[in-house]
Each structure stands twice: as structure tokens, then as C-alpha cells.
Motif scaffolding. Structure first.
Motif, PDB file in Angstrom:
ATOM      1  N   PHE A  81       0.825  -1.214   0.000  1.00  0.00           N
ATOM      2  CA  PHE A  81       0.000   0.000   0.000  1.00  0.00           C
ATOM      3  C   PHE A  81       0.858   1.262   0.000  1.00  0.00           C
ATOM      4  O   PHE A  81       0.430   2.304   0.493  1.00  0.00           O
ATOM      5  N   GLU A  82       2.030   1.169  -0.592  1.00  0.00           N
ATOM      6  CA  GLU A  82       2.904   2.338  -0.666  1.00  0.00           C
ATOM      7  C   GLU A  82       2.210   3.471  -1.430  1.00  0.00           C
ATOM      8  O   GLU A  82       1.686   3.286  -2.526  1.00  0.00           O
ATOM      9  N   GLY A  83       2.202   4.648  -0.842  1.00  0.00           N
ATOM     10  CA  GLY A  83       1.544   5.797  -1.465  1.00  0.00           C
ATOM     11  C   GLY A  83       0.063   5.904  -1.151  1.00  0.00           C
ATOM     12  O   GLY A  83      -0.578   6.890  -1.494  1.00  0.00           O
ATOM     13  N   ASN A  84      -0.514   4.883  -0.496  1.00  0.00           N
ATOM     14  CA  ASN A  84      -1.938   4.894  -0.141  1.00  0.00           C
ATOM     15  C   ASN A  84      -2.035   5.189   1.353  1.00  0.00           C
ATOM     16  O   ASN A  84      -2.103   4.275   2.188  1.00  0.00           O
ATOM     17  N   SER A  85      -2.010   6.463   1.703  1.00  0.00           N
ATOM     18  CA  SER A  85      -1.979   6.850   3.108  1.00  0.00           C
ATOM     19  C   SER A  85      -3.233   6.405   3.855  1.00  0.00           C
ATOM     20  O   SER A  85      -3.174   6.045   5.029  1.00  0.00           O
ATOM     21  N   GLY A  86      -4.378   6.408   3.167  1.00  0.00           N
ATOM     22  CA  GLY A  86      -5.620   5.991   3.818  1.00  0.00           C
ATOM     23  C   GLY A  86      -5.569   4.537   4.255  1.00  0.00           C
ATOM     24  O   GLY A  86      -5.978   4.187   5.374  1.00  0.00           O
ATOM     25  N   ALA A  87      -5.052   3.659   3.377  1.00  0.00           N
ATOM     26  CA  ALA A  87      -4.966   2.236   3.712  1.00  0.00           C
ATOM     27  C   ALA A  87      -3.976   2.001   4.844  1.00  0.00           C
ATOM     28  O   ALA A  87      -4.235   1.228   5.777  1.00  0.00           O
ATOM     29  N   LEU A  88      -2.832   2.687   4.789  1.00  0.00           N
ATOM     30  CA  LEU A  88      -1.822   2.513   5.840  1.00  0.00           C
ATOM     31  C   LEU A  88      -2.324   3.045   7.180  1.00  0.00           C
ATOM     32  O   LEU A  88      -2.018   2.463   8.236  1.00  0.00           O
ATOM     33  N   ASP A  89      -3.093   4.113   7.153  1.00  0.00           N
ATOM     34  CA  ASP A  89      -3.666   4.634   8.397  1.00  0.00           C
ATOM     35  C   ASP A  89      -4.650   3.638   9.010  1.00  0.00           C
ATOM     36  O   ASP A  89      -4.807   3.575  10.234  1.00  0.00           O
ATOM     37  N   GLU A  90      -5.306   2.852   8.141  1.00  0.00           N
ATOM     38  CA  GLU A  90      -6.251   1.848   8.630  1.00  0.00           C
ATOM     39  C   GLU A  90      -5.522   0.638   9.227  1.00  0.00           C
ATOM     40  O   GLU A  90      -6.004   0.015  10.167  1.00  0.00           O
ATOM     41  N   ILE A  91      -4.355   0.321   8.700  1.00  0.00           N
ATOM     42  CA  ILE A  91      -3.602  -0.852   9.157  1.00  0.00           C
ATOM     43  C   ILE A  91      -2.734  -0.532  10.370  1.00  0.00           C
ATOM     44  O   ILE A  91      -2.520  -1.380  11.241  1.00  0.00           O
ATOM     45  N   ARG A  92      -2.250   0.700  10.450  1.00  0.00           N
ATOM     46  CA  ARG A  92      -1.265   1.061  11.479  1.00  0.00           C
ATOM     47  C   ARG A  92      -1.736   0.756  12.901  1.00  0.00           C
ATOM     48  O   ARG A  92      -0.942   0.258  13.724  1.00  0.00           O
ATOM     49  N   PRO A  93      -3.011   1.031  13.293  1.00  0.00           N
ATOM     50  CA  PRO A  93      -3.406   0.730  14.680  1.00  0.00           C
ATOM     51  C   PRO A  93      -3.187  -0.730  15.064  1.00  0.00           C
ATOM     52  O   PRO A  93      -2.818  -1.019  16.203  1.00  0.00           O
TER      53      PRO A  93
END
Length: 410
Positions: free
Chosen positions: A389-401
Motif C-alpha cells: 500500500f505504498e503511497g496509499n496513506s488511507g490504507a496505511l492509516d487503517e492498518i497502522r493501529p
């Protein structure tokens, strides 16, 4: 109406040609048996030529003459019995002609009902694009859209106690006296929306975005657009479109803005763009996302309007164990628990590695490894997710927690 007259005339013409051919029982100037006689006589002459050249023996030539002569007699008898009609039974031929006419006409109507658009005028692509451009150019602004919607005054939320209403009045006064209070504006927008005062809510959200300036996020803009569109009874005004574009400029993956952009494209007669927007959003979304049900309800119709053959995928549930799944295994033996949990985790891990998955599924896998205490494996999955998901900040924000909960991210 002219279209139907032309189609009906063509169908009747084709059916008439085929029916007359059947009734005549022949093609051309002579019955079929007359053509057969010509062929057989030519064959007799050919036998004589082959015998003269020595290609066949006298015995073979005599045998062939006998067989061809038999066919000549049969064809001549058929010609004499059938006359000019070719010997075709009149009743059966007329019935077949009628059935053929029904099949041609009915088949054409059935095919058009499946592939065409009965009742619609001719819509060339150039004319549709021009009409869409005109619809964009004449789009109502927000104030006019709200006036056109003519929504009744919002009823007071029955859960709003007198104390809450008194606090709301104080909040409004405070915001008026302190227009730069970001927290106050955020609270005002949220609570006005909860009360059903959507126009007041989106105006407060607009003031909030103005105060935030460059720090305003895509979510801030998407919320404002949501409030504006609902205040106009679902109409996406020119002002709301501009807010949607601003949200997507800051984050192209912002789901609320993508949903409403698809709705806007439908309203300006661009189902092709709406289909592409919603199909991708459906693929990127969790099954329980609030915009998924309305998209699934309309997407096949939108695809048909866009001229795209499309079938909705089955409703999927998130695969892999959640913390609740793991707790539910509490009554099992430790060995059975381990086998069940690891089996579910392994299946999810294999599917994500081969087919990919949504951000929620990646988060669930990382969380599962964290619960199992396999921090190293959770870190590997978190690293892989960052590559996917490189470049997809929305997806990474969903996974990070989930990665933070597993102890592999900060």
C-alpha cells in the motif's frame, strides 16, 4: 416511433422474403428437380468422356450409367408430380412461413428488449457528452439547491434534553464571540448535525476549514461535502462538487468523497465515470462500510447505463480470526485452540500473499499474530503491507493501529 416503424418494416420484409421462398419451393427460374436433371445429364456425358479416354473400364461405365439413369428417372418423376411448385406441401409450407415470420419478428423484439433501451431517444456519444457538460455548467449552487430541496425544518432530536439545548446555545454564542476557536467550531458542526441542522452544520464546518487553512484534512472536506449534500436532499451542488474535489486532491483514497463523486457523476449523466469510481471504491472497502450497501444497490444499473457488462461480486466477510474469535475458543483445549487459530491465520496469510486483500484484512492478520505472540511474524506482515500500500496513506492509516497494538509500529 419512427425507429419502431423502420424495425417492424425490416422484420416483415425479411419474413416475407423467407416465406415466399418456402412457398415457391424453389430458388431461381426452375424447380429443384429440374436442376437435378441437368446435373445427372452432365454426369452421363462425363461418363462417356472418361470411357473414351480410358479412365474407366466399360463395366464401370455401364454401372455408373445405370445408377445415374435411375436418378434421372426419379428426378423426372418428381418434376412431373410437383410442377412449378417443386412438390412442396402447401399447408405445411404456409405454416412454416407463418412460424418463421413470428420467429423473426418476435426474436427481434426479444433481442432489442435485452440489448436496447425501449422508449429512449437516440443518444449519440457526442450529444451525451455535450449534455453532461451543459448539466455541469448549469449546476445549482448550494443555496439554490437547498431552496429547491425545500426540506421541512429539522425536528428536535428527542434525545436532546433541555440541558443539552442550553449548552448548545452557549456553544453557539461562544463560537460567535471566538471565531478562531477551532475546537469550538468542530464541536458546533458535529452537534448541529446531530440536531438535524444540516445547513448550520456545514456552515460551521466551512468556518472550521477556513481556520485550519493548510492543516485541514481530506476528512474535514469530506465531512463538509457530506453535510452539504444531505442539506440539499442528496443533490450535489456545484459548491459541494468543489469541496469533494478539494478532499480528493488531499487524499485520492478518501472514501466518503469518492462515494459522493460517483453520485455527482450520475447526476450529470456520466455513468461511465460513476461506474469506475464506485467499482474501485467497492473493491477497496470493508463489507460493513456505510457506503457499500447503496453502491451495491445501484452499481449494476449504473454499469448497464455505462454499457458495461458487470455482475456484483458476492458479499464477502472478513477472513481470518479476530480477537473475539480467539476468545471464543476459550472452552477448547490448548492444543485445539492453537490448531484452530493457526489454521485460520495461515489461510488468511496465504490468501493475502496470493490474491491480496483489503486494508482491514491486512490489519486483522497483523493483529492475529500479535495476539499469538508472534511479534516477528507480525512485523514481517506490517513491512509487507507498507510495500503493498505504498503511497496509499488511507490504507496505511487503517492498518497502522493493528501494527501498534501488536507492538511492531509506533
Amino acid at each position: 416511433m419512427v425507429f419502431w416503424i423502420i424495425i417492424a418494416g425490416l422484420a416483415l420484409g425479411v419474413a416475407a422474403i423467407l416465406g415466399l421462398t418456402l412457398i415457391r419451393g424453389r430458388v431461381g427460374d426452375a424447380p429443384p428437380a429440374a436442376y437435378d436433371l441437368r446435373v445427372y445429364r452432365d454426369q452421363l456425358k462425363e461418363v462417356d468422356r472418361d470411357l473414351a479416354r480410358g479412365v474407366i473400364s466399360a463395366e464401370d461405365a455401364e454401372r455408373v450409367r445405370t445408377e445415374v439413369s435411375r436418378r434421372v428417372l426419379s428426378a423426372d418423376a418428381q418434376l412431373q408430380a410437383g410442377g412449378e411448385s417443386g412438390g412442396q406441401p402447401r399447408g405445411v409450407t404456409a405454416a412454416m412461413a407463418g412460424i418463421l415470420a413470428i420467429l423473426v419478428g418476435g426474436g427481434a423484439l426479444l433481442l432489442y428488449s435485452q440489448l436496447g433501451a425501449p422508449g429512449y431517444p437516440d443518444l449519440p456519444l457526442e450529444a451525451r457528452i455535450a449534455a453532461s457538460d451543459q448539466a455541469r455548467a448549469t449546476r445549482l449552487d448550494q443555496a439554490a439547491a437547498e431552496d429547491a430541496a425545500n426540506l421541512p425544518p429539522a425536528e428536535v432530536n428527542p434525545q436532546a434534553t433541555p440541558e443539552f439545548m442550553a449548552l448548545m446555545e452557549k456553544l453557539r454564542q461562544t463560537v460567535e464571540s471566538r471565531p478562531g476557536d477551532v475546537q469550538g467550531l468542530r464541536l458546533l458542526a458535529r452537534n448541529e448535525a446531530a440536531l438535524g441542522n444540516l445547513a448550520a452544520a456545514h456552515k460551521a464546518q466551512a468556518r472550521l476549514i477556513e481556520q485550519l487553512g493548510a492543516e485541514a484534512t481530506a476528512n474535514d472536506y469530506a465531512l463538509r461535502a457530506d453535510l452539504m449534500i444531505n442539506a440539499a436532499a442528496g443533490y450535489v451542488s456545484s459548491d459541494a462538487e468543489a469541496v469533494l474535489r478539494a478532499a480528493l486532491q488531499r487524499d485520492p483514497t478518501q472514501p466518503t468523497a469518492r462515494y459522493y463523486l460517483g453520485l455527482y457523476l450520475i447526476q450529470v449523466d456520466r455513468p461511465d465515470g460513476a461506474f469506475r469510481t464506485w467499482e474501485q471504491l467497492l473493491q477497496d472497502s470493508q463489507p460493513d462500510a456505510p457506503w457499500v450497501p447503496p453502491i451495491r444497490t445501484q452499481l449494476e444499473t449504473v454499469a448497464q447505463m455505462a454499457g458495461v457488462k458487470y455482475q456484483l461480486p458476492p458479499v464477502e466477510t472478513l477472513a481470518g480470526p479476530s480477537a473475539g474469535d480467539i476468545e471464543a475458543a476459550g472452552d477448547m483445549s490448548e492444543q485445539d485452540q492453537a490448531e484452530m487459530i493457526r489454521g485460520m491465520v495461515q489461510r488468511l496469510s496465504e490468501r493475502l500473499a496470493t490474491d491480496g486483500g483489503s486494508p482491514a484484512e491486512w490489519a486483522r492478520l497483523i493483529g492475529a499474530y500479535g495476539v499469538l505472540g508472534e511479534t516477528g511474524r507480525a512485523a514481517e506482515i506490517w513491512y509487507e503491507a507498507q510495500q503493498v500500500f505504498e503511497g496509499n496513506s488511507g490504507a496505511l492509516d487503517e492498518i497502522r493501529p493493528a501494527a501498534v497494538s501488536a507492538g511492531v509500529a509506533e
